[in-house]
Design a protein around this motif. Structure first.
Motif, mmCIF file in Angstrom:
data_model
loop_
_atom_site.group_PDB
_atom_site.id
_atom_site.type_symbol
_atom_site.label_atom_id
_atom_site.label_comp_id
_atom_site.label_asym_id
_atom_site.label_seq_id
_atom_site.Cartn_x
_atom_site.Cartn_y
_atom_site.Cartn_z
ATOM 1 N N GLY A 12 0.843 -1.187 0.000
ATOM 2 C CA GLY A 12 0.000 0.000 0.000
ATOM 3 C C GLY A 12 0.874 1.231 0.000
ATOM 4 O O GLY A 12 1.891 1.269 0.674
ATOM 5 N N VAL A 13 0.475 2.240 -0.738
ATOM 6 C CA VAL A 13 1.251 3.473 -0.825
ATOM 7 C C VAL A 13 0.359 4.622 -0.422
ATOM 8 O O VAL A 13 -0.724 4.787 -0.977
ATOM 9 C CB VAL A 13 1.776 3.702 -2.260
ATOM 10 C CG1 VAL A 13 2.558 4.999 -2.338
ATOM 11 C CG2 VAL A 13 2.627 2.534 -2.713
ATOM 12 N N GLY A 18 -8.088 7.542 -0.821
ATOM 13 C CA GLY A 18 -8.249 6.481 0.179
ATOM 14 C C GLY A 18 -8.413 7.030 1.574
ATOM 15 O O GLY A 18 -7.729 7.965 1.971
ATOM 16 N N PRO A 19 -9.328 6.448 2.341
ATOM 17 C CA PRO A 19 -9.557 6.903 3.709
ATOM 18 C C PRO A 19 -8.333 6.704 4.576
ATOM 19 O O PRO A 19 -7.560 5.782 4.378
ATOM 20 C CB PRO A 19 -10.720 6.015 4.176
ATOM 21 C CG PRO A 19 -11.308 5.431 2.942
ATOM 22 C CD PRO A 19 -10.202 5.358 1.945
ATOM 23 N N HIS A 182 -11.648 0.495 10.842
ATOM 24 C CA HIS A 182 -11.282 1.226 9.635
ATOM 25 C C HIS A 182 -12.181 0.878 8.457
ATOM 26 O O HIS A 182 -12.635 -0.260 8.323
ATOM 27 C CB HIS A 182 -9.830 0.925 9.251
ATOM 28 C CG HIS A 182 -8.842 1.409 10.249
ATOM 29 N ND1 HIS A 182 -7.632 0.804 10.452
ATOM 30 C CD2 HIS A 182 -8.880 2.449 11.123
ATOM 31 C CE1 HIS A 182 -6.968 1.448 11.394
ATOM 32 N NE2 HIS A 182 -7.707 2.451 11.816
ATOM 33 N N LYS A 183 -12.389 1.853 7.605
ATOM 34 C CA LYS A 183 -13.149 1.638 6.380
ATOM 35 C C LYS A 183 -12.274 0.946 5.341
ATOM 36 O O LYS A 183 -11.048 1.018 5.405
ATOM 37 C CB LYS A 183 -13.650 2.980 5.837
ATOM 38 C CG LYS A 183 -14.638 3.684 6.761
ATOM 39 C CD LYS A 183 -15.070 5.015 6.170
ATOM 40 C CE LYS A 183 -16.050 5.730 7.099
ATOM 41 N NZ LYS A 183 -16.469 7.043 6.551
ATOM 42 N N PRO A 184 -12.890 0.255 4.367
ATOM 43 C CA PRO A 184 -12.092 -0.350 3.291
ATOM 44 C C PRO A 184 -11.226 0.702 2.596
ATOM 45 O O PRO A 184 -11.657 1.835 2.356
ATOM 46 C CB PRO A 184 -13.162 -0.902 2.335
ATOM 47 C CG PRO A 184 -14.360 -1.129 3.202
ATOM 48 C CD PRO A 184 -14.331 -0.029 4.231
ATOM 49 N N GLY A 185 -10.013 0.340 2.279
ATOM 50 C CA GLY A 185 -9.097 1.261 1.615
ATOM 51 C C GLY A 185 -8.312 2.134 2.562
ATOM 52 O O GLY A 185 -7.545 3.005 2.119
ATOM 53 N N PHE A 186 -8.465 1.909 3.883
ATOM 54 C CA PHE A 186 -7.724 2.713 4.864
ATOM 55 C C PHE A 186 -6.219 2.628 4.635
ATOM 56 O O PHE A 186 -5.669 1.552 4.369
ATOM 57 C CB PHE A 186 -8.044 2.217 6.270
ATOM 58 C CG PHE A 186 -7.096 2.739 7.335
ATOM 59 C CD1 PHE A 186 -7.229 4.021 7.833
ATOM 60 C CD2 PHE A 186 -6.060 1.944 7.802
ATOM 61 C CE1 PHE A 186 -6.359 4.502 8.804
ATOM 62 C CE2 PHE A 186 -5.186 2.414 8.774
ATOM 63 C CZ PHE A 186 -5.336 3.699 9.268
ATOM 64 N N ARG A 187 -5.549 3.762 4.729
ATOM 65 C CA ARG A 187 -4.086 3.843 4.722
ATOM 66 C C ARG A 187 -3.676 4.896 5.735
ATOM 67 O O ARG A 187 -4.192 6.009 5.723
ATOM 68 C CB ARG A 187 -3.550 4.221 3.328
ATOM 69 C CG ARG A 187 -3.733 3.162 2.274
ATOM 70 C CD ARG A 187 -2.955 3.522 1.010
ATOM 71 N NE ARG A 187 -3.514 4.683 0.350
ATOM 72 C CZ ARG A 187 -4.243 4.614 -0.776
ATOM 73 N NH1 ARG A 187 -4.511 3.453 -1.308
ATOM 74 N NH2 ARG A 187 -4.693 5.712 -1.343
#
Length: 274
Positions: A12-13, A18-19, A182-187
């Motif tokens: 993941g970057v 993204g949330p 966390h929501k999907p796509g959390f970074r």
């Protein structure tokens, strides 16, 4: 220590898309964080540990020293100690650190924050922040962590999350007001001192009784900050859900599904003078 049922890793970057989890103003972070200043014994007893898989993926080969920031009562610290690392633990709560010292008397335990650790420059191969990065100022904390890390050192961010992909757990999380899921796509937001962000996910279960789940709820910031009427409402809803709706009896063993999210990033090399 609970064992992971399954695990998977994916890169993941961080970027503008993204949330990134809850966005808290500094005053709100402090307000929520104050709810954990006392009650270290209760927190240590009811909060889950972390899967061994998480620390094995996070800690690089050859590492000898680690700092655990926001260490609390030492839930993640314990895994670093088991890895044979020299560990320093930092937390703003004296009550939490008192519990940590009881369990790990050989760990250096200091009162401080991720933004001001009080630790020595370039002293650690890895710095972990487990279940606490959302209480930090990510930019200031990244700068401080880069200061105490050795060249090419590793920053690790870890979260235990209720596995809300399981329908009954999703409803439980809403009743508990587990707002840190966390929501999907959390970074996570990490400062420019770090690069090469990667993520790893471990699914596992913690065996609890219904009574344990209610005690777990009492260790969360929403409950700790609530008034007596709100607390009574939360407990009433939990009793109905666990005993009547789900049909558990007091003392039953309930496998509570979790997902542990582990993120790592590498300290960037300092720019060479021209």
């Amino acid at each position: 220590m609970p064992s992971p049922a399954a695990s998977s890793g994916q890169p993941g970057v961080p970027g503008p898309a993204g949330p990134r989890g809850p966005k808290l103003h500094a005053d709100r972070r402090n307000e929520f964080g104050q709810s954990f200043q006392d009650g270290g014994e209760h927190y240590d007893r009811v909060r889950p540990g972390y899967p061994l898989d998480s620390v094995e993926w996070l800690v690089p080969q050859g590492a000898t020293a680690a700092a655990d920031l926001g260490a609390g009562t030492g839930k993640f610290t314990a895994l670093l100690v088991e890895r044979g690392l020299d560990v320093a633990a930092v937390d703003p709560s004296a009550d939490m650190l008192e519990q940590l010292r009881k369990s790990h008397p050989h760990v250096i335990a200091l009162q401080g924050t991720a933004e001001a650790t009080g630790l020595t420059d370039s002293a650690f191969d890895v710095v972990s922040v487990a279940q606490a990065w959302h209480w930090c100022d990510p930019v200031a904390a990244s700068t401080e962590i880069a200061r105490i890390l050795r060249p090419q050192g590793t920053l690790g961010l870890v979260w235990n999350q209720l596995d809300t992909d399981v329908p009954w757990v999703h409803r439980l999380s809403r009743i508990m007001h587990a707002g840190d899921v966390h929501k999907p796509g959390f970074r996570p937001l990490i400062g420019p001192e770090f690069s090469g962000v990667e993520s790893h996910f471990t699914r596992w279960s913690d065996a609890l009784t219904p009574e344990d789940i209610m005690e777990l709820t009492k260790s969360r910031s929403y409950y700790l900050r609530a008034n007596n009427a709100t607390r009574a409402k939360v407990m009433g809803n939990l009793e109905w859900y666990l005993y009547e709706h789900l049909g558990h009896a007091p003392g039953d063993t309930v496998p509570l599904p979790y997902v542990t999210q582990t993120w790592r990033a590498v300290k960037m090399r300092a720019a060479q003078p021209r």
